[in-house]
Design a protein around this motif. Structure first.
Motif, PDB file in Angstrom:
ATOM      1  N   GLU A 225       0.829  -1.207   0.000  1.00  0.00           N
ATOM      2  CA  GLU A 225       0.000   0.000   0.000  1.00  0.00           C
ATOM      3  C   GLU A 225       0.865   1.259   0.000  1.00  0.00           C
ATOM      4  O   GLU A 225       0.562   2.238  -0.712  1.00  0.00           O
ATOM      5  CB  GLU A 225      -0.911   0.004   1.224  1.00  0.00           C
ATOM      6  CG  GLU A 225      -1.849   1.206   1.280  1.00  0.00           C
ATOM      7  CD  GLU A 225      -2.745   1.186   2.509  1.00  0.00           C
ATOM      8  OE1 GLU A 225      -3.550   2.134   2.653  1.00  0.00           O
ATOM      9  OE2 GLU A 225      -2.641   0.247   3.314  1.00  0.00           O
ATOM     10  N   GLN A 226       1.938   1.271   0.789  1.00  0.00           N
ATOM     11  CA  GLN A 226       2.835   2.429   0.810  1.00  0.00           C
ATOM     12  C   GLN A 226       3.521   2.624  -0.533  1.00  0.00           C
ATOM     13  O   GLN A 226       3.686   3.754  -1.006  1.00  0.00           O
ATOM     14  CB  GLN A 226       3.889   2.261   1.910  1.00  0.00           C
ATOM     15  CG  GLN A 226       3.354   2.462   3.311  1.00  0.00           C
ATOM     16  CD  GLN A 226       4.420   2.216   4.357  1.00  0.00           C
ATOM     17  OE1 GLN A 226       5.069   1.158   4.372  1.00  0.00           O
ATOM     18  NE2 GLN A 226       4.620   3.184   5.240  1.00  0.00           N
ATOM     19  N   ILE A 227       3.940   1.538  -1.158  1.00  0.00           N
ATOM     20  CA  ILE A 227       4.586   1.632  -2.470  1.00  0.00           C
ATOM     21  C   ILE A 227       3.621   2.208  -3.496  1.00  0.00           C
ATOM     22  O   ILE A 227       3.966   3.109  -4.272  1.00  0.00           O
ATOM     23  CB  ILE A 227       5.091   0.253  -2.926  1.00  0.00           C
ATOM     24  CG1 ILE A 227       6.214  -0.238  -2.009  1.00  0.00           C
ATOM     25  CG2 ILE A 227       5.588   0.317  -4.371  1.00  0.00           C
ATOM     26  CD1 ILE A 227       6.647  -1.670  -2.271  1.00  0.00           C
ATOM     27  N   GLU A 228       2.394   1.720  -3.490  1.00  0.00           N
ATOM     28  CA  GLU A 228       1.401   2.217  -4.440  1.00  0.00           C
ATOM     29  C   GLU A 228       1.072   3.683  -4.191  1.00  0.00           C
ATOM     30  O   GLU A 228       0.909   4.467  -5.134  1.00  0.00           O
ATOM     31  CB  GLU A 228       0.135   1.361  -4.352  1.00  0.00           C
ATOM     32  CG  GLU A 228       0.331  -0.063  -4.856  1.00  0.00           C
ATOM     33  CD  GLU A 228      -0.890  -0.930  -4.658  1.00  0.00           C
ATOM     34  OE1 GLU A 228      -1.826  -0.489  -3.934  1.00  0.00           O
ATOM     35  OE2 GLU A 228      -0.930  -2.039  -5.221  1.00  0.00           O
ATOM     36  N   LYS A 229       0.999   4.068  -2.930  1.00  0.00           N
ATOM     37  CA  LYS A 229       0.719   5.460  -2.594  1.00  0.00           C
ATOM     38  C   LYS A 229       1.858   6.364  -3.038  1.00  0.00           C
ATOM     39  O   LYS A 229       1.633   7.461  -3.569  1.00  0.00           O
ATOM     40  CB  LYS A 229       0.500   5.595  -1.091  1.00  0.00           C
ATOM     41  CG  LYS A 229       0.101   6.992  -0.641  1.00  0.00           C
ATOM     42  CD  LYS A 229      -0.166   7.028   0.858  1.00  0.00           C
ATOM     43  CE  LYS A 229      -0.571   8.441   1.314  1.00  0.00           C
ATOM     44  NZ  LYS A 229      -0.832   8.475   2.776  1.00  0.00           N
TER      45      LYS A 229
END
Length: 248
Positions: A225-229
């Motif tokens: 999720e952090q990578i996508e954000k």
């Protein structure tokens, strides 16, 4: 898209930068380090005993060259969060470009809160650095460009630590510096060592100056999720991919 190497990188569409002519800058010399000293500083080199690292960065360089096309380009390397080892990736990517005797590289340390490149590359930044130039404390670009311990690789260190940098990175002086460094030599490749994406808008601002963006995710330190954000901060056509790095 992710391509499994070590580091791990991805592909994107090619962009065409516009390169205006600017004045020539002159780099300040420094002394080379021994092979052992280079390894202690976690710098890849031609006789690297850890061939896995050297070959991984050569592979990353080759993939970026395929995306960048025939002209030289600017690559932003930015971590998802602090502690992902993006400075290690940026430093050694610039070194990999300089491995090729037909190319040179310039690394620009743009992480004003966590500058790492000056010490790692053995540079005595006696004349100041990037932030000093952007603040107008230094009028010319030449004094803030330094030779490093690696052949054909220069460094623009951060200089003085700053809390607020966004306006400086979006300034005409910053764009002029990047354009000048790239345009004075057609074989020069620029690598911007950027601040964490999810901690400030600075990485997004810097991406406006870059042709390609490499996102660095610390192995087992960030979530999908952090990578996508973080990736959503950049134009899809600029995002070259993600490097999964296990060295801080």
């Amino acid at each position: 898209m992710n391509m499994n190497t070590h580091p791990n990188s991805g592909a994107a569409e090619r962009t065409e930068p516009t390169v205006p002519a600017r004045s020539i800058v002159r780099a300040t010399e420094t002394q080379a380090l021994s092979t052992r000293a280079l390894e202690d500083r976690r710098l890849i080199h031609r006789n690297d005993s850890t061939r896995l690292h050297a070959d991984a960065f050569r592979d990353l360089r080759t993939r970026l060259l395929a995306l960048g096309g025939d002209r030289n380009f600017v690559t932003l390397v930015a971590p998802v969060v602090p502690g992902c080892g993006a400075s290690f990736v940026a430093r050694n990517l610039a070194a990999a470009f300089a491995f090729d005797e037909t190319k040179t590289s310039t690394l620009i340390d743009c992480d004003a809160l966590r500058p790492a490149q000056q010490a790692a590359l053995g540079v005595d930044a006696a004349h100041g650095g990037l932030m000093d130039y952007l603040d107008g404390r230094i009028d010319e670009m030449a004094p803030v460009q330094y030779r490093t311990v690696l052949p054909r690789m220069d460094l623009v260190p951060t200089g003085g630590v700053r809390e607020i940098t966004g306006e400086s990175f979006s300034s005409l002086r910053m764009r002029s510096l990047v354009d000048s460094l790239r345009s004075t030599h057609g074989n020069r490749y620029l690598v911007l060592d950027g601040p964490p994406v999810l901690k400030s808008p600075d990485a997004r601002i810097l991406s406006d100056l870059a042709d390609l963006v490499v996102l660095v995710a610390g192995y087992a330190r960030v979530t999908t999720e952090q990578i996508e954000k973080a990736a959503a901060n950049f134009a899809p056509e600029k995002l070259a991919g993600v490097v999964f790095n296990d060295i801080q």
